[in-house]
Design a protein around this motif. Structure first.
Motif, PDB file in Angstrom:
ATOM      1  N   ALA A 211      13.065  -1.827   8.719  1.00  0.00           N
ATOM      2  CA  ALA A 211      12.534  -1.842   7.347  1.00  0.00           C
ATOM      3  C   ALA A 211      11.442  -2.895   7.231  1.00  0.00           C
ATOM      4  CB  ALA A 211      13.655  -2.123   6.354  1.00  0.00           C
ATOM      5  N   GLY A 212      11.677  -4.049   7.857  1.00  0.00           N
ATOM      6  CA  GLY A 212      10.692  -5.119   7.818  1.00  0.00           C
ATOM      7  C   GLY A 212       9.377  -4.700   8.451  1.00  0.00           C
ATOM      8  N   LEU A 213       9.471  -4.092   9.630  1.00  0.00           N
ATOM      9  CA  LEU A 213       8.237  -3.712  10.328  1.00  0.00           C
ATOM     10  C   LEU A 213       7.450  -2.642   9.554  1.00  0.00           C
ATOM     11  CD1 LEU A 213       9.529  -3.802  14.001  1.00  0.00           C
ATOM     12  CD2 LEU A 213       7.714  -5.215  13.045  1.00  0.00           C
ATOM     13  N   ILE A 214       8.168  -1.782   8.845  1.00  0.00           N
ATOM     14  CA  ILE A 214       7.460  -0.784   8.014  1.00  0.00           C
ATOM     15  C   ILE A 214       6.689  -1.499   6.905  1.00  0.00           C
ATOM     16  CG2 ILE A 214       7.776   1.126   6.382  1.00  0.00           C
ATOM     17  CD1 ILE A 214      10.182   1.983   8.174  1.00  0.00           C
ATOM     18  N   LEU A 215       7.362  -2.461   6.262  1.00  0.00           N
ATOM     19  CA  LEU A 215       6.685  -3.220   5.212  1.00  0.00           C
ATOM     20  C   LEU A 215       5.500  -4.015   5.766  1.00  0.00           C
ATOM     21  CD1 LEU A 215       9.271  -4.791   2.768  1.00  0.00           C
ATOM     22  CD2 LEU A 215       7.390  -3.288   2.222  1.00  0.00           C
ATOM     23  N   PHE A 216       5.631  -4.478   7.016  1.00  0.00           N
ATOM     24  CA  PHE A 216       4.528  -5.192   7.677  1.00  0.00           C
ATOM     25  C   PHE A 216       3.297  -4.284   7.714  1.00  0.00           C
ATOM     26  CE2 PHE A 216       3.134  -7.156  12.010  1.00  0.00           C
ATOM     27  CZ  PHE A 216       2.201  -7.962  11.370  1.00  0.00           C
ATOM     28  N   GLY A 217       3.515  -3.012   7.995  1.00  0.00           N
ATOM     29  CA  GLY A 217       2.404  -2.048   7.982  1.00  0.00           C
ATOM     30  C   GLY A 217       1.794  -1.941   6.591  1.00  0.00           C
ATOM     31  N   ALA A 218       2.678  -1.889   5.570  1.00  0.00           N
ATOM     32  CA  ALA A 218       2.180  -1.814   4.191  1.00  0.00           C
ATOM     33  C   ALA A 218       1.378  -3.076   3.863  1.00  0.00           C
ATOM     34  CB  ALA A 218       3.344  -1.661   3.230  1.00  0.00           C
ATOM     35  N   GLN A 219       1.879  -4.221   4.324  1.00  0.00           N
ATOM     36  CA  GLN A 219       1.156  -5.475   4.086  1.00  0.00           C
ATOM     37  C   GLN A 219      -0.258  -5.383   4.659  1.00  0.00           C
ATOM     38  OE1 GLN A 219       2.425  -8.895   6.318  1.00  0.00           O
ATOM     39  NE2 GLN A 219       0.828 -10.130   5.395  1.00  0.00           N
ATOM     40  N   ASN A 220      -0.367  -4.859   5.899  1.00  0.00           N
ATOM     41  CA  ASN A 220      -1.680  -4.716   6.534  1.00  0.00           C
ATOM     42  C   ASN A 220      -2.599  -3.808   5.732  1.00  0.00           C
ATOM     43  OD1 ASN A 220      -1.208  -6.314   8.740  1.00  0.00           O
ATOM     44  ND2 ASN A 220      -0.326  -4.675   9.948  1.00  0.00           N
ATOM     45  N   LEU A 221      -2.047  -2.673   5.290  1.00  0.00           N
ATOM     46  CA  LEU A 221      -2.888  -1.706   4.578  1.00  0.00           C
ATOM     47  C   LEU A 221      -3.422  -2.281   3.269  1.00  0.00           C
ATOM     48  CD1 LEU A 221      -1.002   1.649   5.191  1.00  0.00           C
ATOM     49  CD2 LEU A 221      -3.234   0.954   6.074  1.00  0.00           C
ATOM     50  N   PHE A 222      -2.543  -2.922   2.506  1.00  0.00           N
ATOM     51  CA  PHE A 222      -3.016  -3.497   1.241  1.00  0.00           C
ATOM     52  C   PHE A 222      -3.959  -4.666   1.502  1.00  0.00           C
ATOM     53  CE2 PHE A 222       0.720  -1.214  -0.415  1.00  0.00           C
ATOM     54  CZ  PHE A 222       0.065  -0.480  -1.384  1.00  0.00           C
ATOM     55  N   GLY A 223      -3.741  -5.368   2.613  1.00  0.00           N
ATOM     56  CA  GLY A 223      -4.670  -6.439   2.981  1.00  0.00           C
ATOM     57  C   GLY A 223      -6.057  -5.872   3.245  1.00  0.00           C
ATOM     58  N   LEU A 224      -6.108  -4.762   3.969  1.00  0.00           N
ATOM     59  CA  LEU A 224      -7.403  -4.131   4.247  1.00  0.00           C
ATOM     60  C   LEU A 224      -8.064  -3.673   2.949  1.00  0.00           C
ATOM     61  CD1 LEU A 224      -6.607  -2.014   7.426  1.00  0.00           C
ATOM     62  CD2 LEU A 224      -8.085  -4.014   7.280  1.00  0.00           C
ATOM     63  N   LEU A 225      -7.236  -3.117   2.046  1.00  0.00           N
ATOM     64  CA  LEU A 225      -7.782  -2.633   0.771  1.00  0.00           C
ATOM     65  C   LEU A 225      -8.455  -3.770   0.000  1.00  0.00           C
ATOM     66  CD1 LEU A 225      -8.001  -0.602  -1.644  1.00  0.00           C
ATOM     67  CD2 LEU A 225      -5.787  -1.476  -2.369  1.00  0.00           C
ATOM     68  N   ILE A 226      -7.742  -4.895  -0.152  1.00  0.00           N
ATOM     69  CA  ILE A 226      -8.323  -5.963  -0.974  1.00  0.00           C
ATOM     70  C   ILE A 226      -9.454  -6.673  -0.229  1.00  0.00           C
ATOM     71  CG2 ILE A 226      -6.354  -6.284  -2.504  1.00  0.00           C
ATOM     72  CD1 ILE A 226      -5.445  -8.612  -0.882  1.00  0.00           C
ATOM     73  N   ALA A 227      -9.392  -6.656   1.113  1.00  0.00           N
ATOM     74  CA  ALA A 227     -10.520  -7.214   1.869  1.00  0.00           C
ATOM     75  C   ALA A 227     -11.770  -6.378   1.622  1.00  0.00           C
ATOM     76  CB  ALA A 227     -10.194  -7.246   3.359  1.00  0.00           C
ATOM     77  N   TYR A 228     -11.572  -5.047   1.533  1.00  0.00           N
ATOM     78  CA  TYR A 228     -12.716  -4.172   1.274  1.00  0.00           C
ATOM     79  C   TYR A 228     -13.229  -4.351  -0.160  1.00  0.00           C
ATOM     80  CZ  TYR A 228     -15.686  -0.075   0.962  1.00  0.00           C
ATOM     81  OH  TYR A 228     -16.764   0.738   0.770  1.00  0.00           O
ATOM     82  N   GLN A 229     -12.322  -4.624  -1.088  1.00  0.00           N
ATOM     83  CA  GLN A 229     -12.766  -4.823  -2.478  1.00  0.00           C
ATOM     84  C   GLN A 229     -13.659  -6.052  -2.626  1.00  0.00           C
ATOM     85  OE1 GLN A 229      -8.983  -4.516  -4.539  1.00  0.00           O
ATOM     86  NE2 GLN A 229      -9.474  -2.456  -5.256  1.00  0.00           N
ATOM     87  N   TYR A 230     -13.505  -7.031  -1.742  1.00  0.00           N
ATOM     88  CA  TYR A 230     -14.430  -8.171  -1.753  1.00  0.00           C
ATOM     89  C   TYR A 230     -15.859  -7.697  -1.472  1.00  0.00           C
ATOM     90  CZ  TYR A 230     -11.748 -12.503  -2.203  1.00  0.00           C
ATOM     91  OH  TYR A 230     -11.025 -13.560  -2.684  1.00  0.00           O
ATOM     92  N   ILE A 231     -15.967  -6.649  -0.645  1.00  0.00           N
ATOM     93  CA  ILE A 231     -17.288  -6.164  -0.255  1.00  0.00           C
ATOM     94  C   ILE A 231     -17.794  -5.128  -1.243  1.00  0.00           C
ATOM     95  CG2 ILE A 231     -18.520  -4.870   1.531  1.00  0.00           C
ATOM     96  CD1 ILE A 231     -16.365  -6.232   3.455  1.00  0.00           C
ATOM     97  N   ASN A 232     -16.909  -4.210  -1.621  1.00  0.00           N
ATOM     98  CA  ASN A 232     -17.275  -3.182  -2.574  1.00  0.00           C
ATOM     99  C   ASN A 232     -16.326  -3.245  -3.768  1.00  0.00           C
ATOM    100  OD1 ASN A 232     -17.890  -0.929  -4.020  1.00  0.00           O
ATOM    101  ND2 ASN A 232     -17.299   0.546  -2.444  1.00  0.00           N
ATOM    102  N   PRO A 233     -16.656  -4.088  -4.761  1.00  0.00           N
ATOM    103  CA  PRO A 233     -15.717  -4.315  -5.870  1.00  0.00           C
ATOM    104  C   PRO A 233     -15.462  -3.065  -6.711  1.00  0.00           C
ATOM    105  CG  PRO A 233     -17.641  -5.766  -6.036  1.00  0.00           C
ATOM    106  CD  PRO A 233     -17.906  -4.839  -4.909  1.00  0.00           C
ATOM    107  N   ASP A 234     -16.299  -2.035  -6.558  1.00  0.00           N
ATOM    108  CA  ASP A 234     -16.080  -0.836  -7.368  1.00  0.00           C
ATOM    109  C   ASP A 234     -15.013   0.081  -6.784  1.00  0.00           C
ATOM    110  OD1 ASP A 234     -17.913  -1.527  -9.280  1.00  0.00           O
ATOM    111  OD2 ASP A 234     -19.590  -0.731  -8.109  1.00  0.00           O
TER     112      ASP A 234
END
Lengths: 222, 108, 476
Positions: free
Chosen positions: C19-42
């Motif tokens: 369960a933890g490792l699955i959430l780790f994947g979710a953590q990565n995905l949302f991290g990528l999302l917000i990292a991209y929002q820094y570049i493209n805030p729209d």
């Protein structure tokens, strides 16, 4: 508290050392027992110091005890001035300055900033902004936001308001319509009542003595 | 405190603080490697990092910005880092040989 | 025991880790999302805004690390006590309650996101306090689950009639961990009081009780992976408790510089955290000694290498990245900038993620090679290892450059106002760093995917594995 930080720190270390020596008598450093006793003694001493400091800190950050203002500070003029002795900036409270055209009673003021705090939490402001420097780094720090010159310089005309607080309240409700750079704040569905409460909270927060943070802040002189 | 600060002072203090600990780690790592592989070459190189670490600490205290007390703490740390690898090696080596010998005696 | 020779407790530990490792994947995905929002805030503006993505990113991290720790303890508990865990049914129930609760909280974050400014929002939608945003009902759930876990550990130790040093430390630490969480479960209008106790949860969890918990897990892992004698492991664990609690409890002061708390915290916090890197440097020697004395001979190579990653990661994340911004005169300017993000990424990865991955490999070995006949190894784990480390170092480096720019432009020169903030964000050091961070984030994510593939496949093909020499099998 009449003791300075150095006395506190030295006392914590010396007491740990003395008790450590007493409780490890007779065992060599190579035995786990030696380190076990040292660990227990030090942890307990540090916890006791933390608890004492917590009582002292809580007393001094109670609203109205000097460092953290009373709710009615929202009726006062707040500025941020350099203190030569401390070598950092401190908030200064002076004269009356009504908020949203009125002087709020103690009860009203407390209810208002309470609403503000609750709104700030339930809109998850802290995950983009920093408050007292803590939070997300996607948007500006709000510690002294009330004193920011930009409200008067830009936002007031932008939203068509007559006063700073009105400008803030209007802007907060529809920030996506008044962007200040590429990154916009989203419309968080903030009501008029909530927006006023947030403004009051920001005003109250700007009067907290934060040991000079942020330094060199160019406060609005109006 | 702000009237003493220039932007470059701030960067100097932060970067030298960064390199101070980084070099302290590199010194410790190479010293340990030299000891474990019994290659004096590593130990000799490690001393270069020990000096670098100390130099970074000196850099950190050159701006007037920090109060003397903090400068003492930084220099105390810098001196401590010089001897940590040797001291720690002795501690680890002594305790390991002691307990491993005990363990082996038990097996016999 | 099950047919692979697993205790029920270990099976439960495995569930927690999965369960933890699955959430780790979710953590990565949302991290990528917000990292991209820094570049493209729209991007997804108004649908899934930065604050919600960030809540999911950091809460997934907190929860996945905790799940991994609990899993690790359930795994080692029967080995350490020599018996099945007491109250295993309750433990399983708690697991499902926790998974259900996490699912509900995530769905609420995703689809309801925020509420009006009243108590109902704080109880059922979002508490809005960074790291512990989970609504109050979920807080209560977390405490109940930790209490069940605590009960299981204590009851098992009592039933085994043998309290080892590691178990003693573990129990005390878990009591503190559960107790401290209560400090974060209240509402106050006074933000200084709010943040004072908020740090009890965040700092005293992450920099004190989690560190000790990891110390226990590392101690158990080392006895397994390197067969280090118990006396050494235990002596070392006590030393670690001494250092962590000795410097960490009052080191809490470095969070009390600017939140309205009295001036003495500047000195106390600065002093204890200035000394904090000393033990971290000392720990390096121990890691090298362990590695060298055994000439890297181990039954489980990936686990051993992740344990090393932990030793060095802790030094870099907490030591190097922590020290440069910890003195109050510096922190005045670096506080609340990307430097903190840089430090956070390095420290969490180094100290905690590496440990959980090491334990995951130990678990997988027992599943695939119950008799420990082979040296557990594969080609793929090295790729995952290298990519994840390059990814994290790249992200941390980019954020550090951005942090320097922000500290300098926004804080020192600009005085932290709104316009100063914008000026810093538009500076090339800052803007370009966000691209670098996103790129390295992708590299990290590829590493994560390889890690999962490797965990699913490593050791399946026995012909690829090196057989342990006879002498060492008997020794083990």
């Amino acid at each position: 508290m009449e003791f300075g930080w150095l006395e506190i720190t030295v006392a914590a270390i010396v007491i740990s050392l003395i008790l450590g020596v007493i409780f490890t008598r007779g065992s060599s450093w190579i035995e786990p027992r030696f380190w076990k006793n040292i660990a227990i003694v030090t942890s307990l001493v540090m916890v006791v110091f933390l608890l004492i400091l917590t009582f002292d800190t809580l007393a001094s950050i109670k609203m109205g005890n000097g460092r953290v203002p009373e709710a009615t500070v929202i009726n006062k003029k707040i500025s941020y001035v350099y203190d030569e002795q401390k070598r950092w900036y401190v908030p200064k409270v002076s004269g009356e300055e009504p908020l949203f055209g009125k002087i709020w009673s103690e009860e009203e003021a407390l209810a208002l900033i309470n609403k503000g705090k609750m709104t700030i939490q339930s809109k998850a402001c802290m995950d983009c902004h920093t408050l007292l420097g803590n939070g997300g780094y996607y948007a500006p720090d709000l510690t002294k936001a009330w004193l920011d010159p930009k409200w008067n310089l830009l936002i007031k005309d932008m939203v068509g308001a007559n006063s700073k607080e009105e400008a803030m309240a209007k802007w907060i409700q529809h920030p996506d319509q008044y962007p200040t750079f590429q990154r916009k704040m989203p419309d968080l569905g903030i009501t008029d009542e909530e927006a006023k409460a947030i403004v009051a909270y920001l005003k109250w927060m700007s009067a907290i003595d934060t040991n000079g943070f942020p330094d060199n802040f160019k406060a609005d002189e109006q | 405190m702000h009237n003493l600060l220039t932007g470059s002072d701030l960067l100097i203090i932060m970067l030298s603080g960064f390199f101070m600990i980084l070099f302290a780690g590199a010194y410790t790592l190479l010293y340990g490697l030299g000891k474990i592989t019994k290659k004096s070459k590593y130990i000799k190189i490690s001393y270069i990092f020990a000096i670098a670490q100390f130099t970074a600490a000196l850099m950190m205290i050159t701006p007037d910005f920090l109060d003397p007390f903090w400068k003492y703490i930084i220099m105390f740390s810098a001196c401590a880092y010089l001897f940590i690898p040797q001291g720690m090696w002795w501690v680890v080596h002594t305790s390991h040989t002691y307990w491993e010998r005990q363990e082996n005696n038990k097996d016999v | 025991m099950t047919k692979q020779g697993l205790y029920e407790s270990q099976k439960l530990g495995l569930w927690y880790m999965v369960a933890g490792l699955i959430l780790f994947g979710a953590q990565n995905l949302f991290g990528l999302l917000i990292a991209y929002q820094y570049i493209n805030p729209d991007f997804l503006f108004g649908l899934l805004d930065f604050n919600i993505g960030r809540i999911l990113h950091i809460n997934a991290m907190v929860v996945w690390l905790l799940l991994g720790f609990i899993g690790a303890i359930y795994w080692f508990l029967p080995i350490e006590t020599g018996r099945e865990t007491v109250g295993i049914k309750l433990g399983k129930l708690a697991f499902f309650v926790l998974v259900a609760a996490v699912t509900v909280v995530v769905l609420v974050y995703l689809f309801i996101q925020i509420g009006p400014g009243n108590q109902i929002s704080l109880w059922f939608i979002n508490e809005g306090r960074e790291y512990i945003e989970a609504p109050r009902w979920a807080d209560i759930g977390i405490v109940v689950v930790v209490l069940i876990f605590l009960y299981n550990v204590i009851a098992t130790v009592i039933a085994s009639k043998r309290l080892t040093g590691i178990m003693g430390v573990l129990i005390v630490d878990l009591v503190a961990l559960a107790g401290l969480y209560l400090a974060g479960m209240f509402y106050t209008v006074n933000i200084s009081v709010d943040q004072y106790f908020w740090w009890w949860v965040i700092h005293l969890w992450v920099e004190a009780t989690w560190e000790v918990l990891i110390g226990c897990i590392m101690a158990l892992s080392l006895m397994y992976v390197l067969k280090t004698p118990r006396k050494i492991v235990e002596g070392w664990l006590y030393l670690e408790v001494f250092l962590v609690f000795g410097t960490g409890i009052l080191g809490l002061g470095h969070h009390y510089f600017w939140i309205g708390t009295p001036e003495y915290w500047l000195g106390i916090g600065g002093f204890f955290s200035a000394l904090e890197p000393l033990p971290l440097v000392a720990m390096i020697i121990h890691a090298i000694y362990d590695a060298g004395a055994h000439k890297l001979r181990t039954v489980n190579r990936p686990a051993l290498f992740w344990i090393f990653a932990q030793a060095f990661g802790n030094f870099f994340g907490a030591g190097v990245w922590g020290f440069m911004q910890t003195l109050p005169q510096i922190n005045m300017y670096s506080h609340g900038t990307q430097l903190a993000a840089s430090h956070g990424h390095m420290a969490f990865f180094g100290a905690y993620v590496a440990t959980n991955i090491a334990v995951a490999y130990i678990m997988v070995q027992k599943l695939r090679d119950p008799e420990e006949k082979y040296v557990f190894d594969s080609k793929l784990w090295k790729w995952a290892y290298v990519l994840m480390i390059i990814g994290i170092v790249g992200m941390v480096g980019a954020l550090m450059v951005a942090g320097f720019a922000q500290t300098e432009i926004e804080r020192a020169v600009g005085g932290s106002g709104w316009q100063a903030y914008i000026d810093a964000q538009l500076h090339p050091w800052m803007a370009e760093a966000m691209w670098w961070r996103l790129g390295f984030g992708f590299i990290f994510f590829i590493g994560y995917i390889l890690l999962i593939i490797d965990l699913l496949t490593i050791g399946k093909n026995k012909e690829e594995l090196e057989v342990l020499p006879e002498a060492e099998v008997s020794h083990a």
